[in-house]
Write a protein that holds these residues in place. Structure first.
Motif, PDB file in Angstrom:
ATOM      1  N   GLY A 130       0.808  -1.205   0.000  1.00 17.59           N
ATOM      2  CA  GLY A 130       0.000   0.000   0.000  1.00 17.59           C
ATOM      3  C   GLY A 130       0.846   1.262   0.000  1.00 17.59           C
ATOM      4  N   TRP A 131       1.878   1.296   0.856  1.00 15.14           N
ATOM      5  CA  TRP A 131       2.784   2.454   0.880  1.00 15.14           C
ATOM      6  C   TRP A 131       3.494   2.620  -0.468  1.00 15.14           C
ATOM      7  CZ3 TRP A 131       2.355   6.428   3.561  1.00 15.14           C
ATOM      8  CH2 TRP A 131       2.101   6.430   4.928  1.00 15.14           C
ATOM      9  N   HIS A 132       3.847   1.496  -1.084  1.00 14.11           N
ATOM     10  CA  HIS A 132       4.543   1.565  -2.382  1.00 14.11           C
ATOM     11  C   HIS A 132       3.696   2.289  -3.422  1.00 14.11           C
ATOM     12  CE1 HIS A 132       6.709   0.406  -5.991  1.00 14.11           C
ATOM     13  NE2 HIS A 132       5.616  -0.200  -6.440  1.00 14.11           N
ATOM     14  N   TYR A 133       2.435   1.886  -3.556  1.00 11.40           N
ATOM     15  CA  TYR A 133       1.571   2.506  -4.572  1.00 11.40           C
ATOM     16  C   TYR A 133       1.203   3.938  -4.184  1.00 11.40           C
ATOM     17  CZ  TYR A 133       1.231  -2.253  -6.274  1.00 11.40           C
ATOM     18  OH  TYR A 133       1.545  -3.498  -6.739  1.00 11.40           O
ATOM     19  N   PHE A 134       1.022   4.164  -2.892  1.00 11.12           N
ATOM     20  CA  PHE A 134       0.702   5.521  -2.447  1.00 11.12           C
ATOM     21  C   PHE A 134       1.863   6.469  -2.735  1.00 11.12           C
ATOM     22  CE2 PHE A 134       0.481   8.892   0.747  1.00 11.12           C
ATOM     23  CZ  PHE A 134      -0.828   9.305   0.625  1.00 11.12           C
ATOM     24  N   ASN A 135       3.095   6.007  -2.472  1.00  8.98           N
ATOM     25  CA  ASN A 135       4.269   6.847  -2.709  1.00  8.98           C
ATOM     26  C   ASN A 135       4.511   7.094  -4.190  1.00  8.98           C
ATOM     27  OD1 ASN A 135       4.874   7.183   0.022  1.00  8.98           O
ATOM     28  ND2 ASN A 135       6.107   5.309   0.111  1.00  8.98           N
ATOM     29  N   LEU A 136       4.112   6.147  -5.040  1.00  7.43           N
ATOM     30  CA  LEU A 136       4.246   6.375  -6.482  1.00  7.43           C
ATOM     31  C   LEU A 136       3.474   7.619  -6.905  1.00  7.43           C
ATOM     32  CD1 LEU A 136       3.927   2.795  -8.066  1.00  7.43           C
ATOM     33  CD2 LEU A 136       5.983   4.206  -7.875  1.00  7.43           C
ATOM     34  N   MET A 137       2.325   7.838  -6.274  1.00  2.77           N
ATOM     35  CA  MET A 137       1.520   9.015  -6.598  1.00  2.77           C
ATOM     36  C   MET A 137       2.029  10.256  -5.882  1.00  2.77           C
ATOM     37  SD  MET A 137      -2.408   7.580  -6.639  1.00  2.77           S
ATOM     38  CE  MET A 137      -2.284   6.814  -5.029  1.00  2.77           C
ATOM     39  N   SER A 138       2.321  10.120  -4.577  1.00  7.62           N
ATOM     40  CA  SER A 138       2.688  11.296  -3.796  1.00  7.62           C
ATOM     41  C   SER A 138       4.067  11.838  -4.167  1.00  7.62           C
ATOM     42  CB  SER A 138       2.650  10.966  -2.297  1.00  7.62           C
ATOM     43  OG  SER A 138       3.566   9.931  -1.991  1.00  7.62           O
ATOM     44  N   ASP A 139       4.975  10.975  -4.628  1.00  7.17           N
ATOM     45  CA  ASP A 139       6.325  11.419  -4.992  1.00  7.17           C
ATOM     46  C   ASP A 139       6.427  11.910  -6.431  1.00  7.17           C
ATOM     47  OD1 ASP A 139       7.035  10.700  -2.458  1.00  7.17           O
ATOM     48  OD2 ASP A 139       7.987   8.804  -3.029  1.00  7.17           O
ATOM     49  N   GLY A 140       5.321  11.865  -7.148  1.00  3.60           N
ATOM     50  CA  GLY A 140       5.333  12.326  -8.527  1.00  3.60           C
ATOM     51  C   GLY A 140       5.858  11.321  -9.526  1.00  3.60           C
ATOM     52  N   GLN A 141       6.096  10.056  -9.073  1.00  5.04           N
ATOM     53  CA  GLN A 141       6.579   9.033  -9.995  1.00  5.04           C
ATOM     54  C   GLN A 141       5.478   8.595 -10.957  1.00  5.04           C
ATOM     55  OE1 GLN A 141       8.917   5.843  -8.070  1.00  5.04           O
ATOM     56  NE2 GLN A 141       8.837   7.062  -6.184  1.00  5.04           N
ATOM     57  N   SER A 142       4.244   8.887 -10.595  1.00  2.18           N
ATOM     58  CA  SER A 142       3.107   8.579 -11.456  1.00  2.18           C
ATOM     59  C   SER A 142       2.457   9.892 -11.872  1.00  2.18           C
ATOM     60  CB  SER A 142       2.104   7.702 -10.703  1.00  2.18           C
ATOM     61  OG  SER A 142       0.889   7.596 -11.403  1.00  2.18           O
TER      62      SER A 142
END
Length: 294
Positions: A130-142
């Protein structure tokens, strides 16, 4: 092991598995599924749970065959809650795998897809994923834009896994107006884990966000009552009276023959009010009578 189990010698299959582990022989998913099936055949819940721990330690929890064996083992041992949990985690893992395959197939992962995978992680207790996918969005990687619903799902995941303090930090750092769903998840989690401070905080925030919702008044009152804070409890209930807020009474329905009987908390209007308790008392007397064999 498979031959022993297939011929009805589940205990011998377990002994062989123990010998394998003692000799340092590597155990694969196929071996794990066999020994879990053996535990199920013998209804050995404790041993089955020990094998389940080895399955997780070996990284085989995503193996579909092993998961099915675990589900069957817990069901045969009468541990329905654990069987249901294995099923939910399996379904959640399938959703996560499907989400990952979308990228491999070149399918766009939009905000709804991210919301779905975060929800799957929440119901499956997959905190790391869950943290992995959430961080993909919050860090701008997505390229997906974050919305309050994504924060709500992540907060729900943390609350479900017993991390209410981390959930509170996430909620308070949201770059949006705080979410009702997130505070509701925090309230439920903090009440389950007996965290009175967070329960009061979450209930107060919910009441400010949605004062028209009568359940928020009731939740805040109940939280203070559980801590024996009667002065605040009565103050809230007096406010409820002034605001004409009424708690819906508990209600149950009993279907009998061709009719449905409705019972409300503290209601005395049922036409058979006096006969019902007498019947219940007679049933209780029957249940405590000693059995007399013929």
């Amino acid at each position: 092991m498979a031959a022993l189990l297939g011929s009805g010698q589940a205990e011998e299959a377990l002994r062989l598995f123990v010998s394998m582990v003692s000799c340092g022989v590597g155990v694969d998913g196929f071996s794990f599924s066999i020994v879990v099936d053996a535990c199920g055949e013998l209804a050995l819940l404790k041993q089955g749970m020990q094998v389940h721990a080895q399955v997780i330690g070996g990284g085989f929890e995503a193996d579909a065959v092993v998961r099915n064996s675990l589900l069957d083992m817990y069901a045969k041992c009468g541990c329905v809650d654990s069987a249901e949990l294995v099923f939910k985690v399996a379904s959640s893992q399938d959703a996560v795998d499907m989400f990952d395959r979308m990228a491999q197939l070149g399918i766009t992962q939009d905000g709804i897809a991210y919301l779905a995978v975060l929800s799957a992680c929440s119901h499956g207790g997959l905190v790391r994923e869950g943290w992995h996918y959430f961080n993909l969005m919050s860090d701008g990687q997505s390229s997906v834009k974050m919305h309050p619903e994504h924060y709500g799902c992540m907060a729900d995941l943390l609350c479900r896994r017993g991390y209410p303090e981390e959930a509170l930090e996430l909620i308070e750092n949201m770059p949006f107006d705080t979410s009702i769903a997130a505070w509701s998840a925090l309230l439920n989690s903090s009440r389950i884990h007996g965290n009175a401070r967070l329960s009061q905080l979450a209930a107060s925030r919910l009441l400010k966000l949605d004062p028209e919702n009568h359940s928020n008044w009731v939740a805040l009152s109940s939280v203070h009552a559980s801590e024996n804070d009667w002065h605040v409890t009565w103050t809230i209930r007096e406010s409820m009276s002034r605001e004409c807020v009424k708690k819906e009474p508990g209600c149950s329905w009993v279907e009998l023959y061709h009719g449905v009987h409705i019972f409300l908390m503290a209601d005395q209007s049922h036409p058979e009010l006096f006969e019902i308790p007498q019947t219940l008392d007679s049933l209780e007397d029957i249940s405590v009578m000693p059995f007399q064999g013929t």
